[in-house]
Scaffold this active site. Structure first.
Site, PDB file in Angstrom:
ATOM      1  N   ASP A  60      55.126  56.442   6.617  1.00 52.11           N
ATOM      2  CA  ASP A  60      53.722  56.062   6.801  1.00 52.11           C
ATOM      3  C   ASP A  60      53.684  54.545   6.945  1.00 52.11           C
ATOM      4  O   ASP A  60      53.916  53.811   5.981  1.00 52.11           O
ATOM      5  CB  ASP A  60      52.897  56.512   5.593  1.00 52.11           C
ATOM      6  CG  ASP A  60      51.399  56.249   5.768  1.00 52.11           C
ATOM      7  OD1 ASP A  60      51.027  55.404   6.613  1.00 52.11           O
ATOM      8  OD2 ASP A  60      50.601  56.886   5.054  1.00 52.11           O
ATOM      9  N   SER A 139      47.128  47.883  23.867  1.00 50.93           N
ATOM     10  CA  SER A 139      46.466  48.803  24.792  1.00 50.93           C
ATOM     11  C   SER A 139      45.671  48.016  25.806  1.00 50.93           C
ATOM     12  O   SER A 139      45.256  46.874  25.540  1.00 50.93           O
ATOM     13  CB  SER A 139      45.524  49.738  24.012  1.00 50.93           C
ATOM     14  OG  SER A 139      44.604  50.382  24.879  1.00 50.93           O
ATOM     15  N   TYR A 152      39.373  51.334  17.904  1.00 51.71           N
ATOM     16  CA  TYR A 152      40.709  51.282  18.498  1.00 51.71           C
ATOM     17  C   TYR A 152      40.876  49.993  19.304  1.00 51.71           C
ATOM     18  O   TYR A 152      41.923  49.341  19.255  1.00 51.71           O
ATOM     19  CB  TYR A 152      40.894  52.505  19.386  1.00 51.71           C
ATOM     20  CG  TYR A 152      42.226  52.616  20.075  1.00 51.71           C
ATOM     21  CD1 TYR A 152      43.364  53.021  19.384  1.00 51.71           C
ATOM     22  CD2 TYR A 152      42.353  52.357  21.443  1.00 51.71           C
ATOM     23  CE1 TYR A 152      44.584  53.147  20.018  1.00 51.71           C
ATOM     24  CE2 TYR A 152      43.572  52.489  22.090  1.00 51.71           C
ATOM     25  CZ  TYR A 152      44.681  52.882  21.379  1.00 51.71           C
ATOM     26  OH  TYR A 152      45.888  53.010  22.020  1.00 51.71           O
ATOM     27  N   LYS A 156      43.776  47.208  18.614  1.00 53.32           N
ATOM     28  CA  LYS A 156      44.780  46.857  19.615  1.00 53.32           C
ATOM     29  C   LYS A 156      44.648  45.399  20.070  1.00 53.32           C
ATOM     30  O   LYS A 156      45.642  44.766  20.437  1.00 53.32           O
ATOM     31  CB  LYS A 156      44.696  47.813  20.800  1.00 53.32           C
ATOM     32  CG  LYS A 156      45.140  49.227  20.463  1.00 53.32           C
ATOM     33  CD  LYS A 156      46.547  49.246  19.878  1.00 53.32           C
ATOM     34  CE  LYS A 156      47.072  50.648  19.645  1.00 53.32           C
ATOM     35  NZ  LYS A 156      48.446  50.654  19.097  1.00 53.32           N
TER      36      LYS A 156
END
Length: 263
Positions: A60, A139, A152, A156
């Site tokens: 993790d 991303s 997100y 990123k």
């Protein structure tokens, strides 16, 4: 000899998608590969299929203590670490008005904290070995934005910025360790396909922005893995602190770009 012969690589989120593609590509080019993921069954299967040059650990990335233990095991088993691919990440639909605290913490913790802990604990081992290449998965949302993946996008963007901090730190200390980031657009992976479906359900009126229409174009995992291979190899020894967009001009072109269609 392969392009990564004699090197040891650690790839997080390697049970499927981009991480799996990186692991298979690196192993084919001669690297010994450590795969990690929270999906133990899938990760073990990929490592077993690659063969004796690969091994898997449940990991993790949010937990710094697990990073410490993993690096100690890599040092004991392999004696060195040359390549780290911080690939693990999660995405959930959200807009700037609908972000929820638990989901936000989870997304940021995996992408940002996971990358920070990875870099922190890889650098000393790479320093001992005399070389290192860190590749962080950002991303296209980091530069283009994504209205329905707001959390997100934030995560990123931070990964991309942090990659430059690591690169400058290592360069200014004279450490032979490079750090670059990859910013892919739609790549045909289970996560991307799942996200497209999730956003379609979340907000059908704006599904086009999520790439859920069947005619939209997807890249292949090899498009990312081959660039990661170059950055992991000594061929890129003078490339440091850079952001590499992988999108076939999608971020600078209006509408879908005609190209191969997957699926």
């Amino acid at each position: 000899m392969g392009r990564l012969a004699g090197k040891v690589a650690l790839i997080t989120g390697a049970a499927r998608g981009l991480g799996e593609a990186d692991a298979r590509t690196f192993a084919r080019e001669g690297a010994r590969v450590v795969l990690t993921d929270v999906d133990e069954e899938a990760g073990q299967a990929v490592a077993a299929d690659i063969g004796g040059s690969a091994w898997f650990r449940h990991h993790d990335v949010r937990d710094e203590q697990q990073w410490i233990a993993l690096m100690a095991e890599i040092k004991e088993r392999e004696g060195r670490l040359d390549i780290l691919v911080n690939n693990a990440g999660v995405v959930m639909p959200s807009t700037p008005e609908t972000i929820e605290a638990d989901a936000l913490r989870f997304i940021l913790d995996v992408s940002i904290n996971g990358t920070i802990w990875g870099c922190k604990h890889a650098i000393p081992l790479m320093r001992e070995g005399g070389s290192g290449s860190i590749i962080n998965l950002s991303s296209i949302t980091a530069v283009q934005g994504h209205a329905r993946s707001a959390a997100y996008t934030a995560a990123k963007g931070a990964v991309d910025a942090y990659s430059r901090a690591v690169a400058v730190y290592c360069a200014q200390l004279g450490l032979p360790i490079r750090c670059n980031s990859l910013l892919p657009d739609r790549i045909d992976t289970p996560m991307v396909r799942g996200m497209a479906a999730a956003v379609q359900s979340f907000d059908p009126a704006l599904a086009d922005n999520a790439g859920s229409k069947p005619e939209n174009v997807y890249g292949e995992v090899s498009d990312v893995a081959n660039l990661a291979l170059f950055l992991a190899s000594d061929e890129s020894k003078f490339i440091n602190g850079q952001s590499f967009v992988i999108d076939n001009t999608a971020s600078i072109t209006k509408g879908a770009v005609p190209a191969r269609i997957v699926g």
